[in-house]
Design a protein around this motif. Sequence first.
Motif, PDB file in Angstrom:
ATOM      1  N   GLY A   5       0.817  -1.202   0.000  1.00  0.00           N
ATOM      2  CA  GLY A   5       0.000   0.000   0.000  1.00  0.00           C
ATOM      3  C   GLY A   5       0.857   1.261   0.000  1.00  0.00           C
ATOM      4  O   GLY A   5       1.943   1.284   0.580  1.00  0.00           O
ATOM      5  N   GLY A   6       0.360   2.289  -0.650  1.00  0.00           N
ATOM      6  CA  GLY A   6       1.116   3.531  -0.756  1.00  0.00           C
ATOM      7  C   GLY A   6       0.752   4.577   0.286  1.00  0.00           C
ATOM      8  O   GLY A   6       1.414   5.605   0.402  1.00  0.00           O
ATOM      9  N   GLN A   7      -0.306   4.289   1.067  1.00  0.00           N
ATOM     10  CA  GLN A   7      -0.721   5.299   2.057  1.00  0.00           C
ATOM     11  C   GLN A   7       0.383   5.546   3.068  1.00  0.00           C
ATOM     12  O   GLN A   7       1.156   4.650   3.381  1.00  0.00           O
ATOM     13  N   LYS A   8       0.397   6.760   3.606  1.00  0.00           N
ATOM     14  CA  LYS A   8       1.464   7.156   4.517  1.00  0.00           C
ATOM     15  C   LYS A   8       1.631   6.160   5.660  1.00  0.00           C
ATOM     16  O   LYS A   8       2.747   5.767   6.015  1.00  0.00           O
ATOM     17  N   ALA A  61       3.007   5.551 -15.161  1.00  0.00           N
ATOM     18  CA  ALA A  61       2.226   6.796 -15.087  1.00  0.00           C
ATOM     19  C   ALA A  61       0.778   6.396 -15.354  1.00  0.00           C
ATOM     20  O   ALA A  61       0.293   6.419 -16.490  1.00  0.00           O
ATOM     21  N   ASN A  62       0.098   5.980 -14.296  1.00  0.00           N
ATOM     22  CA  ASN A  62      -1.229   5.353 -14.422  1.00  0.00           C
ATOM     23  C   ASN A  62      -2.345   6.389 -14.583  1.00  0.00           C
ATOM     24  O   ASN A  62      -2.131   7.581 -14.410  1.00  0.00           O
ATOM     25  N   LYS A  63      -3.508   5.882 -14.922  1.00  0.00           N
ATOM     26  CA  LYS A  63      -4.761   6.665 -15.098  1.00  0.00           C
ATOM     27  C   LYS A  63      -4.698   7.570 -16.319  1.00  0.00           C
ATOM     28  O   LYS A  63      -5.245   8.677 -16.314  1.00  0.00           O
ATOM     29  N   GLN A  64      -4.013   7.097 -17.376  1.00  0.00           N
ATOM     30  CA  GLN A  64      -3.936   7.875 -18.609  1.00  0.00           C
ATOM     31  C   GLN A  64      -5.305   8.030 -19.273  1.00  0.00           C
ATOM     32  O   GLN A  64      -5.475   8.868 -20.151  1.00  0.00           O
ATOM     33  N   ASP A  65      -6.274   7.211 -18.851  1.00  0.00           N
ATOM     34  CA  ASP A  65      -7.627   7.335 -19.411  1.00  0.00           C
ATOM     35  C   ASP A  65      -8.365   8.559 -18.876  1.00  0.00           C
ATOM     36  O   ASP A  65      -9.393   8.956 -19.431  1.00  0.00           O
ATOM     37  N   LEU A  66      -7.858   9.168 -17.806  1.00  0.00           N
ATOM     38  CA  LEU A  66      -8.569  10.317 -17.229  1.00  0.00           C
ATOM     39  C   LEU A  66      -8.164  11.611 -17.929  1.00  0.00           C
ATOM     40  O   LEU A  66      -6.976  11.850 -18.156  1.00  0.00           O
ATOM     41  N   SER A  95      -2.958   2.662 -18.374  1.00  0.00           N
ATOM     42  CA  SER A  95      -4.235   2.739 -17.661  1.00  0.00           C
ATOM     43  C   SER A  95      -4.563   1.355 -17.137  1.00  0.00           C
ATOM     44  O   SER A  95      -4.665   0.401 -17.916  1.00  0.00           O
ATOM     45  N   ALA A  96      -4.704   1.260 -15.824  1.00  0.00           N
ATOM     46  CA  ALA A  96      -5.077  -0.031 -15.227  1.00  0.00           C
ATOM     47  C   ALA A  96      -6.517  -0.389 -15.590  1.00  0.00           C
ATOM     48  O   ALA A  96      -6.895  -1.559 -15.581  1.00  0.00           O
ATOM     49  N   VAL A  97      -7.317   0.624 -15.932  1.00  0.00           N
ATOM     50  CA  VAL A  97      -8.719   0.376 -16.260  1.00  0.00           C
ATOM     51  C   VAL A  97      -8.854  -0.190 -17.673  1.00  0.00           C
ATOM     52  O   VAL A  97      -9.545  -1.181 -17.896  1.00  0.00           O
ATOM     53  N   THR A  98      -8.161   0.404 -18.643  1.00  0.00           N
ATOM     54  CA  THR A  98      -8.276  -0.086 -20.032  1.00  0.00           C
ATOM     55  C   THR A  98      -7.209  -1.133 -20.339  1.00  0.00           C
ATOM     56  O   THR A  98      -7.318  -1.865 -21.314  1.00  0.00           O
TER      57      THR A  98
END
Length: 121
Positions: A5-8, A61-66, A95-98
């Motif tokens: 997990g990446g959370q602090k 560099a994720n979320k390129q679909d946004l 994009s992890a979604v596409t």
Amino acid sequence: MWDVGGQKSLRSYWRNYFECTDGLVWVVDSADRMRLETCREELNVLLTEERLAGATLLVLANKQDLPGALTAHEIKETLQLDNIVTHHWSVVGVSAVTGDKLLGAIDWLISDIAKRIFTLE
Ligand SMILES: Nc1nc2c(ncn2[C@@H]2O[C@H](COP(=O)(O)OP(=O)(O)OP(=O)(O)O)[C@@H](O)[C@H]2O)c(=O)[nH]1
């Protein structure tokens, strides 16, 4: 393969996974500009870890679909990846979604690790 997990609150546990690491996949939310400075700092600290010396770094560099997501080039500039000389690295816009560009990125990681392992033998 470990997904940490990446959370602090979870970052102090990362050290439990450093042993025998061949590759690191650093997943960036390219649409979250506010956290990129923290992202850059945390990555730089991580790369000073001795047990990760020699590990290959893949920055996704994720979320390129946004709409409004920073491009892979912009992520490279913002995270100042060109300053990394201690590790083999690559940055890929995905994009992890596409699923766009994911397989090629993982192929690069595996082939970079394989080259190192087979060169050592
Ligand atoms: N649009 C879009 N949303 C995504 C993408 N990848 C992940 N998400 C969304 O982002 C949110 C967070 O995803 P997670 O997989 O929980 O993120 P994480 O980085 O593993 O979270 P931690 O394990 O807590 O660090 C979820 O709502 C996902 O659906 C993507 O490529 N595009």
